[in-house]
Scaffold this active site. Structure first.
Site, PDB file in Angstrom:
ATOM      1  N   HIS A   1      -7.379   9.852  -2.140  1.00 15.57           N
ATOM      2  CA  HIS A   1      -6.718   9.843  -0.838  1.00 15.57           C
ATOM      3  C   HIS A   1      -7.470  10.649   0.221  1.00 15.57           C
ATOM      4  O   HIS A   1      -7.509  10.263   1.392  1.00 15.57           O
ATOM      5  CB  HIS A   1      -5.288  10.384  -1.004  1.00 15.57           C
ATOM      6  CG  HIS A   1      -4.340   9.918   0.053  1.00 15.57           C
ATOM      7  ND1 HIS A   1      -2.978   9.873  -0.151  1.00 15.57           N
ATOM      8  CD2 HIS A   1      -4.534   9.495   1.308  1.00 15.57           C
ATOM      9  CE1 HIS A   1      -2.387   9.425   0.944  1.00 15.57           C
ATOM     10  NE2 HIS A   1      -3.304   9.203   1.855  1.00 15.57           N
TER      11      HIS A   1
ATOM     12  N   LYS B   1      -2.696   5.828  -4.405  1.00 23.58           N
ATOM     13  CA  LYS B   1      -3.742   6.811  -4.145  1.00 23.58           C
ATOM     14  C   LYS B   1      -3.412   8.120  -4.861  1.00 23.58           C
ATOM     15  O   LYS B   1      -2.244   8.496  -4.970  1.00 23.58           O
ATOM     16  CB  LYS B   1      -3.861   7.076  -2.636  1.00 23.58           C
ATOM     17  CG  LYS B   1      -3.940   5.821  -1.784  1.00 23.58           C
ATOM     18  CD  LYS B   1      -3.881   6.138  -0.295  1.00 23.58           C
ATOM     19  CE  LYS B   1      -3.693   4.885   0.533  1.00 23.58           C
ATOM     20  NZ  LYS B   1      -2.289   4.388   0.484  1.00 23.58           N
TER      21      LYS B   1
ATOM     22  N   TYR C   1       2.827   9.754  -0.655  1.00 27.28           N
ATOM     23  CA  TYR C   1       3.937   9.223   0.146  1.00 27.28           C
ATOM     24  C   TYR C   1       5.271   9.491  -0.550  1.00 27.28           C
ATOM     25  O   TYR C   1       6.322   9.333   0.063  1.00 27.28           O
ATOM     26  CB  TYR C   1       3.790   7.710   0.351  1.00 27.28           C
ATOM     27  CG  TYR C   1       2.554   7.270   1.075  1.00 27.28           C
ATOM     28  CD1 TYR C   1       1.689   8.163   1.698  1.00 27.28           C
ATOM     29  CD2 TYR C   1       2.229   5.910   1.138  1.00 27.28           C
ATOM     30  CE1 TYR C   1       0.550   7.735   2.350  1.00 27.28           C
ATOM     31  CE2 TYR C   1       1.093   5.473   1.798  1.00 27.28           C
ATOM     32  CZ  TYR C   1       0.252   6.379   2.396  1.00 27.28           C
ATOM     33  OH  TYR C   1      -0.876   5.939   3.035  1.00 27.28           O
TER      34      TYR C   1
ATOM     35  N   ASP D   1       0.841  -1.195   0.000  1.00 26.61           N
ATOM     36  CA  ASP D   1       0.000   0.000   0.000  1.00 26.61           C
ATOM     37  C   ASP D   1       0.877   1.246   0.000  1.00 26.61           C
ATOM     38  O   ASP D   1       1.554   1.543   0.981  1.00 26.61           O
ATOM     39  CB  ASP D   1      -0.910  -0.004   1.237  1.00 26.61           C
ATOM     40  CG  ASP D   1      -1.809   1.222   1.298  1.00 26.61           C
ATOM     41  OD1 ASP D   1      -2.950   1.139   0.816  1.00 26.61           O
ATOM     42  OD2 ASP D   1      -1.368   2.258   1.838  1.00 26.61           O
TER      43      ASP D   1
END
Length: 282
Positions: free
Chosen positions: A107, A74, A49, A44
């Site tokens: 997200h 996301k 990120y 994930d």
């Protein structure tokens, strides 16, 4: 790795390895390689990120066939809106160096949400994404968005652990056969949670650690969990939960720990303002 069936008949591994806050350019690569070696088959990540490229490189180098690995990523708020979202999807596919993404989420529940969702729906129709989902969506936000969706989300990724059980949200999502996914399944290392008397007593009974009891409980609740650790021993332990089963009384004893108070409120305008201002690229 065991799987859950989603509402579009795709299967998702019940435990994924989360790479939130693990740096790119090495650390995420090493952690993802280690997770795949330990037996994880669900990684994930997210554009936000900023480590999708490390995930993609680790998957390429792992020796595990791509079709055996479930990738979640996301779309970040900066790329919301129909046209921007199409570009954001392209960027994720390029960073991950893959022809398709197994699950792609919106997200955060702000901005041009439904325009972005339409881009995700088209990517499913084009075969570039297999499943699409939502994240941090409350019941109120769900009621705001749902009528503008042609495809139902397969998951709603939210804060979920024994102290934050999202019972009303779970009941609402179940009406649409949408599964919850747990971020912070172990309470982000919450000492009060990991040292809770009920959980510790069950850990002693089953010769497991507190985290394993929590992850087993989440699994038996039908929720997907996304624990994160760069410690190899903990990484391996977090998926070693399939050799015991909590009984009904034990499951209820953990349900009774719910405080009903998540640490993150997506409906808080301060959170919306803060997150809308975060830029991940020029």
């Amino acid at each position: 790795m065991k799987t859950f069936n989603l509402n579009n008949n795709e299967n998702i591994p019940v435990i994924g390895f989360g790479v939130f806050m693990i740096p790119n350019n090495g650390p995420t690569y090493e952690a993802t390689l280690a997770a795949l070696k330990a037996g994880y088959r669900h990684i994930d990540t997210a554009a936000g990120y900023m480590n999708e490229s490390d995930v993609g490189k680790a998957i390429k180098d792992s020796g595990v066939p791509r079709e055996e690995i479930f990738i979640t990523s996301k779309l970040w708020l900066q790329d919301y809106g129909y046209e921007n979202a199409k570009k954001g999807i392209d960027n994720s596919l390029k960073a991950l160096d893959t022809d398709y993404i197994d699950l792609y989420l919106l997200h955060q529940p702000y901005g041009d949400y439904l325009g972005s969702w339409r881009a995700l729906e088209e990517a499913v129709e084009e075969g570039r994404i297999k499943s699409i989902g939502i994240s941090n969506v409350t019941i109120n936000l769900w009621n705001k968005f749902k009528d503008g969706m042609h495809m139902m989300p397969v998951v709603n990724q939210v804060e979920f652990n024994p102290f934050t059980q999202q019972k009303k949200l779970m009941a609402e999502m179940s009406k649409y056969n949408i599964r919850l996914e747990a971020w912070y399944p172990l309470g982000h290392g919450n000492k009060d949670l990991l040292e809770n008397e009920t959980i510790v007593s069950l850990a002693n009974k089953y010769n497991k650690n507190a985290g394993q009891i929590i992850l087993r409980w989440i699994y038996q609740e039908g929720v997907i969990s996304l624990p994160k650790s760069t410690n190899i021993e903990r990484m391996e332990g977090n998926i070693d939960i399939f050799d015991f089963e909590l009984n009904n009384q034990e499951m209820q004893s953990i349900r009774d720990l719910d405080t009903g108070k998540p640490t993150h409120n997506p409906e808080d305008s301060a959170n919306e303002t803060r997150l809308m201002g975060l830029k991940i690229h020029d």
